[in-house]
Scaffold this motif. Structure first.
Motif, PDB file in Angstrom:
ATOM      1  N   ILE A  51       0.846  -1.200   0.000  1.00 27.13           N
ATOM      2  CA  ILE A  51       0.000   0.000   0.000  1.00 27.13           C
ATOM      3  C   ILE A  51       0.882   1.252   0.000  1.00 27.13           C
ATOM      4  O   ILE A  51       0.612   2.227  -0.729  1.00 27.13           O
ATOM      5  CB  ILE A  51      -0.946  -0.013   1.210  1.00 27.13           C
ATOM      6  CG1 ILE A  51      -1.946  -1.167   1.071  1.00 27.13           C
ATOM      7  CG2 ILE A  51      -1.674   1.310   1.361  1.00 27.13           C
ATOM      8  CD1 ILE A  51      -2.784  -1.407   2.300  1.00 27.13           C
ATOM      9  N   ALA A  52       1.961   1.228   0.810  1.00 33.31           N
ATOM     10  CA  ALA A  52       2.866   2.379   0.857  1.00 33.31           C
ATOM     11  C   ALA A  52       3.526   2.620  -0.502  1.00 33.31           C
ATOM     12  O   ALA A  52       3.714   3.774  -0.917  1.00 33.31           O
ATOM     13  CB  ALA A  52       3.926   2.163   1.931  1.00 33.31           C
ATOM     14  N   GLU A  53       3.864   1.536  -1.178  1.00 36.01           N
ATOM     15  CA  GLU A  53       4.479   1.688  -2.495  1.00 36.01           C
ATOM     16  C   GLU A  53       3.500   2.291  -3.490  1.00 36.01           C
ATOM     17  O   GLU A  53       3.876   3.135  -4.323  1.00 36.01           O
ATOM     18  CB  GLU A  53       4.981   0.335  -2.992  1.00 36.01           C
ATOM     19  CG  GLU A  53       6.227  -0.158  -2.268  1.00 36.01           C
ATOM     20  CD  GLU A  53       6.695  -1.505  -2.770  1.00 36.01           C
ATOM     21  OE1 GLU A  53       5.933  -2.154  -3.522  1.00 36.01           O
ATOM     22  OE2 GLU A  53       7.819  -1.916  -2.413  1.00 36.01           O
ATOM     23  N   GLU A  54       2.229   1.882  -3.415  1.00 34.22           N
ATOM     24  CA  GLU A  54       1.214   2.478  -4.294  1.00 34.22           C
ATOM     25  C   GLU A  54       1.102   3.973  -4.016  1.00 34.22           C
ATOM     26  O   GLU A  54       0.980   4.779  -4.945  1.00 34.22           O
ATOM     27  CB  GLU A  54      -0.146   1.822  -4.064  1.00 34.22           C
ATOM     28  CG  GLU A  54      -0.275   0.415  -4.622  1.00 34.22           C
ATOM     29  CD  GLU A  54      -1.696  -0.096  -4.474  1.00 34.22           C
ATOM     30  OE1 GLU A  54      -2.618   0.552  -5.024  1.00 34.22           O
ATOM     31  OE2 GLU A  54      -1.883  -1.130  -3.786  1.00 34.22           O
TER      32      GLU A  54
ATOM     33  N   GLY B 163      -5.990  15.496  -2.100  1.00 32.46           N
ATOM     34  CA  GLY B 163      -7.362  15.172  -1.717  1.00 32.46           C
ATOM     35  C   GLY B 163      -7.748  13.745  -1.975  1.00 32.46           C
ATOM     36  O   GLY B 163      -8.925  13.428  -2.134  1.00 32.46           O
ATOM     37  N   GLU B 164      -6.738  12.879  -2.040  1.00 32.07           N
ATOM     38  CA  GLU B 164      -7.036  11.472  -2.327  1.00 32.07           C
ATOM     39  C   GLU B 164      -7.146  10.636  -1.063  1.00 32.07           C
ATOM     40  O   GLU B 164      -7.200   9.421  -1.109  1.00 32.07           O
ATOM     41  CB  GLU B 164      -5.939  10.890  -3.220  1.00 32.07           C
ATOM     42  CG  GLU B 164      -5.848  11.581  -4.576  1.00 32.07           C
ATOM     43  CD  GLU B 164      -4.713  11.006  -5.399  1.00 32.07           C
ATOM     44  OE1 GLU B 164      -4.013  10.114  -4.884  1.00 32.07           O
ATOM     45  OE2 GLU B 164      -4.527  11.443  -6.541  1.00 32.07           O
ATOM     46  N   GLY B 165      -7.124  11.294   0.115  1.00 31.78           N
ATOM     47  CA  GLY B 165      -7.041  10.546   1.355  1.00 31.78           C
ATOM     48  C   GLY B 165      -8.355  10.032   1.888  1.00 31.78           C
ATOM     49  O   GLY B 165      -8.383   9.438   2.956  1.00 31.78           O
TER      50      GLY B 165
ATOM     51  N   LEU C 255     -17.010   0.238   1.014  1.00 35.64           N
ATOM     52  CA  LEU C 255     -17.949   0.049   2.127  1.00 35.64           C
ATOM     53  C   LEU C 255     -17.834  -1.366   2.685  1.00 35.64           C
ATOM     54  O   LEU C 255     -17.863  -1.562   3.910  1.00 35.64           O
ATOM     55  CB  LEU C 255     -19.383   0.304   1.656  1.00 35.64           C
ATOM     56  CG  LEU C 255     -20.481   0.155   2.727  1.00 35.64           C
ATOM     57  CD1 LEU C 255     -20.226   1.093   3.897  1.00 35.64           C
ATOM     58  CD2 LEU C 255     -21.851   0.391   2.121  1.00 35.64           C
ATOM     59  N   THR C 256     -17.680  -2.341   1.805  1.00 30.33           N
ATOM     60  CA  THR C 256     -17.519  -3.723   2.274  1.00 30.33           C
ATOM     61  C   THR C 256     -16.286  -3.858   3.175  1.00 30.33           C
ATOM     62  O   THR C 256     -16.329  -4.492   4.235  1.00 30.33           O
ATOM     63  CB  THR C 256     -17.385  -4.676   1.078  1.00 30.33           C
ATOM     64  OG1 THR C 256     -18.581  -4.602   0.285  1.00 30.33           O
ATOM     65  CG2 THR C 256     -17.171  -6.106   1.539  1.00 30.33           C
ATOM     66  N   LEU C 257     -15.177  -3.222   2.746  1.00 30.60           N
ATOM     67  CA  LEU C 257     -13.956  -3.286   3.551  1.00 30.60           C
ATOM     68  C   LEU C 257     -14.135  -2.554   4.878  1.00 30.60           C
ATOM     69  O   LEU C 257     -13.695  -3.028   5.930  1.00 30.60           O
ATOM     70  CB  LEU C 257     -12.786  -2.685   2.756  1.00 30.60           C
ATOM     71  CG  LEU C 257     -11.431  -2.690   3.477  1.00 30.60           C
ATOM     72  CD1 LEU C 257     -11.005  -4.113   3.836  1.00 30.60           C
ATOM     73  CD2 LEU C 257     -10.360  -2.005   2.616  1.00 30.60           C
TER      74      LEU C 257
ATOM     75  N   THR D 106     -10.520  -5.451  -3.099  1.00 24.83           N
ATOM     76  CA  THR D 106     -10.343  -4.648  -4.321  1.00 24.83           C
ATOM     77  C   THR D 106     -10.829  -3.223  -4.094  1.00 24.83           C
ATOM     78  O   THR D 106     -11.181  -2.512  -5.039  1.00 24.83           O
ATOM     79  CB  THR D 106     -11.129  -5.286  -5.478  1.00 24.83           C
ATOM     80  OG1 THR D 106     -12.506  -5.447  -5.089  1.00 24.83           O
ATOM     81  CG2 THR D 106     -10.537  -6.632  -5.848  1.00 24.83           C
ATOM     82  N   ALA D 107     -10.835  -2.814  -2.823  1.00 21.14           N
ATOM     83  CA  ALA D 107     -11.256  -1.454  -2.491  1.00 21.14           C
ATOM     84  C   ALA D 107     -10.217  -0.463  -2.979  1.00 21.14           C
ATOM     85  O   ALA D 107      -9.102  -0.820  -3.390  1.00 21.14           O
ATOM     86  CB  ALA D 107     -11.454  -1.328  -0.978  1.00 21.14           C
ATOM     87  N   SER D 108     -10.584   0.807  -2.901  1.00 18.56           N
ATOM     88  CA  SER D 108      -9.695   1.875  -3.355  1.00 18.56           C
ATOM     89  C   SER D 108      -8.474   1.969  -2.454  1.00 18.56           C
ATOM     90  O   SER D 108      -8.467   1.458  -1.325  1.00 18.56           O
ATOM     91  CB  SER D 108     -10.439   3.203  -3.349  1.00 18.56           C
ATOM     92  OG  SER D 108     -10.755   3.591  -2.006  1.00 18.56           O
ATOM     93  N   LEU D 109      -7.433   2.641  -2.946  1.00 11.69           N
ATOM     94  CA  LEU D 109      -6.219   2.829  -2.158  1.00 11.69           C
ATOM     95  C   LEU D 109      -6.500   3.563  -0.851  1.00 11.69           C
ATOM     96  O   LEU D 109      -6.004   3.144   0.206  1.00 11.69           O
ATOM     97  CB  LEU D 109      -5.172   3.574  -2.992  1.00 11.69           C
ATOM     98  CG  LEU D 109      -3.847   3.881  -2.296  1.00 11.69           C
ATOM     99  CD1 LEU D 109      -3.178   2.593  -1.825  1.00 11.69           C
ATOM    100  CD2 LEU D 109      -2.918   4.661  -3.235  1.00 11.69           C
ATOM    101  N   PRO D 110      -7.289   4.639  -0.823  1.00 10.13           N
ATOM    102  CA  PRO D 110      -7.589   5.297   0.458  1.00 10.13           C
ATOM    103  C   PRO D 110      -8.253   4.357   1.459  1.00 10.13           C
ATOM    104  O   PRO D 110      -7.928   4.388   2.647  1.00 10.13           O
ATOM    105  CB  PRO D 110      -8.518   6.441   0.061  1.00 10.13           C
ATOM    106  CG  PRO D 110      -8.174   6.737  -1.350  1.00 10.13           C
ATOM    107  CD  PRO D 110      -7.836   5.421  -1.963  1.00 10.13           C
TER     108      PRO D 110
END
Length: 911
Positions: free
Chosen positions: A728-731, A745-747, A756-758, A796-800
């Motif tokens: 995740i840090a590398e992404e 503003g991607e946080g 939401l599932t995660l 497969t959730a978003s990076l944030p």
């Protein structure tokens, strides 16, 4: 970092915590306090996996409570006085002080790599003069308050070590260290008046709601409240001054079955008979060579000496009973005399059969209200009984009713008085040893026993004798033969006097250390303001082996300290919650062997012996369902590689597999060599792996078996957690790092779909892990974190959303694996130290499931399942069911005979 390397990150974060003073306890009235304490260790020189488990449990609680906003006190000290240090001086030379402080330094160095959140600024050892000087001051206060006194008492005496032994130090009638037969000897001893508090200590157990029931039961049994009859048997033709023998019995309902009266060898009557009768003196001397523990008295052969005296039964003056001196009767319980009823007591029956005494059954069992055949040992506490003469009533009674009825009858006849007694005896604290806290009194011919002046405290132990080393190889107490220390001036009159050379039982040292931790550098035993803030201990953790004496003595000390002004009244019960952890166990690897020795006549003989091997000395392999152990060194000597499975198999094919026996797991023991060195585990896998494993394998109150495979699995899991976070840090780094990631503003994670599932899974994990820690279910918390790791790895959730989940997971793991948690927190951009971050809170809205999984049964067998919104209509569910692959295949283009939807439960399809 390209991979998870514990050695690099653990030292790094320990340095950060130390520089930040992260775990320094702070008296902060604005915050609630939390005091967590593990029973402090004896400095033997090495920590073991039991230490790791014990202190990791306390550390989880301490870190969790700190994250929840509490000001936490989590201290460490050393229970440092005692015989092992003197034994080491006897066996190896040197001084107990040097041996002890050297061991403390070694153990501290072994413990610090565990990353425990301990306030080391409060560390002390009970052998520090600053500590035992305050203990001496309290002793003087107790003396003035009437809580301590001096009297003659019968004790266990080791004639080789020349010291008093506690009952627990007498093993099969011999001294635990010297192996010499122990004697019972009468000495002048110091005692704490703990028996004055027996009723209070017993009653207060009911209020200890957060103590294990088994511990409270053990304490109740030790205190031993009983209701019985105090009475006397008239003595015929006794020595001058003896016309009766007082007896206390808890079973007056068996008086009609009396066939003898027994007295202790230390009873005044027995001593009077010794003076004129060498046979009596010899028998009493033999009895005094026994120990005084209940276990030994119970298991030893029952022996008696017929004094020739007779007593009159209180119900019938014509009925006379023989008087025996018996080896199983103690002077300090009851009156030192008993009447024997062989029909209703196994011990008395053994005695009666040995000496040909009557066995008189006093009870008749009832069946449907009618008497049936009487047999010895009809238990009156479980069977209805009918009384015989001279109990002149037809009342049928059992158990306590029967005892109460007998007491009432005897009182009415003027035979005795119903009384309540306790098994608990006063605490003898005198020990004839050097390495202990000196008792601060002086013996003056003119003034008697005089307490030392407080301004002269501490009375320190002498390090040498006239510049020469103390010779600990000479039996006895070195203080007795140290004139420059022993000889002193009387604090009262100034005349020549002698110091008390007995030192205090080491249980005294550990009975108030919890209070000293609240202000370890105070000029008085406690600082009342600090004690008012920090006491009580909110969570105490330690082994079940301390369930009786240590905890009972600590409870007494809290009361004594409250009476003498050293503790507030709220601390009268010092430990609000108690947890007794299980042991760490390991397999035992042993083989049989023969060694040559010399017999007394000089001839050479072979002696069979057991050879034990350390876990690192053997290689474990399993072939054909059979586990075998082979010696690593022998494989290497034969040119084979112990890490190569094929080499191990080849070796086993030619080796007698029974050569090394694998014994199922038992408590780790140095003598059996089934010990695992925590230092080597930390060096190989890291402290977090050791911590994670001892928390994960079983409930903390049960034993946990240490296995190399388990440790390796724990290490692999932590490595996987690190790789997930690192990915995740590398992404994030691909987008310019944490700063750029947040500034663009991607946080923020989205509020729907996979995010939401995660988040639902994350908040369920927050809830479950929190509940697990709060209930001491650390293994369940670990299990939930294992499960969430799988969820995060597959998400497969978003990076944030994944970054948020990884950071919260690190917070949840921080009490268990603090170094890895700090590293993940740092690499993902967490602010400050994770150790100072607030504990995450579960969002109640995300704990409510808005979907449901419906099993699909086809012709009564489950073939598929369907996840749908909870409020979906039956018609919509039917459409989805018919579109399901398993249903469509079963229908093969046709229509179902029946399709029944049970909302929220199940779907039944009949084809």
């Amino acid at each position: 970092m390209a991979r998870y390397i514990p050695a690099e990150i653990e030292r790094k974060w320990q340095d950060e915590w130390e520089a930040d003073a992260t775990f320094r306890a702070c008296h902060d009235p604005a915050r609630p306090k939390y005091y967590v304490l593990e029973m402090f260790p004896y400095p033997s020189g090495r920590i073991h996996m039991g230490h790791v488990r014990n202190y990791t449990m306390g550390d989880v609680v301490a870190r969790f409570k700190s994250s929840c906003g509490f000001s936490v006190l989590h201290p460490m000290g050393w229970d440092a006085f005692g015989m092992p240090a003197e034994n080491a001086a006897m066996e190896r030379g040197g001084h107990p002080k040097d041996w002890t402080y050297g061991n403390i330094a070694d153990m501290r160095a072994q413990m610090k790599p565990l990353g425990l959140s301990i306030d080391w600024s409060r560390e002390f050892a009970t052998c520090d003069p600053e500590y035992y000087g305050q203990q001496q001051a309290m002793f003087i206060d107790f003396l003035e308050a009437g809580l301590v006194y001096r009297k003659n008492a019968v004790v266990n005496w080791d004639p080789v070590d020349m010291t008093v032994l506690a009952n627990e130090q007498v093993i099969e009638g011999k001294g635990w260290r010297s192996g010499a037969p122990v004697e019972r000897r009468e000495l002048t001893q110091w005692f704490f008046k703990i028996s004055d508090f027996a009723e209070e200590l017993l009653d207060a157990l009911d209020g200890l709601e957060n103590w294990p029931e088994k511990v409270k039961l053990m304490q109740r049994n030790w205190i031993g409240k009983s209701r019985g009859l105090q009475m006397a048997f008239g003595l015929a033709d006794g020595p001058e001054g003896f016309d009766r023998i007082e007896v206390y019995t808890t079973r007056p309902d068996t008086l009609m079955g009396a066939s003898f009266l027994g007295i202790s060898p230390d009873h005044p009557l027995a001593k009077a008979l010794e003076d004129g009768n060498p046979e009596v003196a010899a028998f009493c001397a033999e009895c005094r060579r026994m120990g005084t523990s209940e276990e030994e008295l119970e298991t030893a052969e029952k022996k008696g000496f017929d004094t020739g005296l007779r007593v009159r039964h209180p119900f019938d003056p014509e009925w006379e009973l023989p008087v025996y001196i018996a080896n199983f009767i103690l002077m300090d319980y009851g009156t030192g005399a008993i009447f024997g009823c062989p029909a209703h007591d196994q011990r008395d029956l053994d005695f009666a059969r040995k000496y040909g005494l009557d066995v008189i059954d006093t009870f008749v069992a009832l069946e449907n209200g009618q008497p049936v055949g009487a047999e010895a040992f009809v238990p009156p506490k479980t069977e209805k009984v009918r009384w015989t003469k001279p109990f002149a009533w037809d009342e049928v009674a059992s158990g306590e009713e029967a005892i109460d009825a007998a007491i009432r009858h005897c009182e009415a006849q003027g035979i005795g008085e119903g009384v309540t007694k306790f098994r608990l005896r006063d605490w003898g604290l005198s020990r004839q040893r050097y390495w202990g806290c000196p008792i601060p009194v002086v013996h003056c011919d003119a003034c008697g026993v005089v307490p030392e002046k407080k301004e002269n405290l501490p009375i320190e132990l002498p390090y040498d004798e006239g510049g020469k080393p103390i010779d600990f190889s000479i039996p006895g107490n070195p203080l007795d033969r140290h004139p420059t220390w022993r000889d002193c001036a009387c604090p009262s009159c100034g005349k020549p006097a002698k110091r008390e050379t007995d030192t205090m039982d080491t249980f005294v040292d550990s009975s108030w250390y919890y209070a000293r931790f609240t202000a370890p550098h105070a000029a008085t035993p406690t600082d009342r303001a600090e004690a008012e803030y920090w006491m009580n201990v909110d969570q105490y953790i330690g082994g079940i082996e301390h369930a009786i004496l240590h905890l009972l003595y600590s409870r007494f000390f809290a009361r004594a300290m409250q009476i003498t002004g050293h503790l507030p009244s709220k601390a009268i019960e010092p430990f609000d919650a108690l947890f007794t952890q299980g042991m760490v166990t390991h397999e035992i690897y042993e083989s049989k062997g023969l060694r040559k020795s010399r017999a007394k006549d000089g001839s050479e003989v072979e002696i069979a012996f057991d050879q034990y091997y350390l876990p690192e000395d053997v290689v474990i392999a399993e072939f054909g369902g059979e586990r075998s152990a082979v010696l690593r060194s022998e494989m290497v000597a034969d040119g084979l590689d112990p890490s190569n499975p094929q080499h191990v198999k080849d070796y086993l094919d030619v080796l007698d597999r029974s050569q090394i026996k694998i014994t199922p797991s038992a408590k780790m023991s140095k003598s059996k060599k089934n010990v695992v060195d925590p230092v080597s585990i930390i060096e190989s896998f890291g402290a977090d792996t050791a911590r994670w494993f001892v928390l994960s394998d079983s409930p903390p109150e049960r034993d946990v078996e240490w296995t190399s495979a388990g440790a390796e699995a724990a290490h692999r899991h932590l490595g996987r957690v690190w790789r997930i976070a690192n990915g995740i840090a590398e992404e994030m780094g691909q987008g310019g790092g944490v700063a750029a990631y947040e500034s663009e503003g991607e946080g923020a994670a989205s509020t729907g779909g996979d995010d939401l599932t995660l988040r639902r899974a994350l908040h369920k994990t927050i809830h479950d892990v929190t509940m697990g820690i709060e209930s001491f279910g650390f293994n369940t918390s670990v299990a939930k974190l294992y499960a969430f790791t799988n969820v995060l790895a597959k998400s497969t959730a978003s990076l944030p959303a994944r970054r948020e989940a990884a950071m919260v997971m690190a917070q949840l793991m921080a009490p268990m694996t603090p170094h890895l948690a700090e590293e993940i927190w740092d690499m993902l951009g967490g602010a400050g130290l994770i150790a100072r971050a607030p504990w995450p809170k579960a969002d109640p809205a995300l704990l409510v499931e808005d979907t449901v999984t419906l099993p699909i049964q086809i012709n009564g067998k489950r073939r598929s399942e369907l996840r749908v919104p909870k409020d979906m209509s039956a018609e919509e569910v039917e459409k989805l069911v018919l579109a399901d692959d398993a249903v469509a295949k079963a229908l093969d283009g046709g229509a179902p005979k029946k399709l029944i939807v049970v909302p929220g439960r199940i779907v039944n399809v009949v084809v």
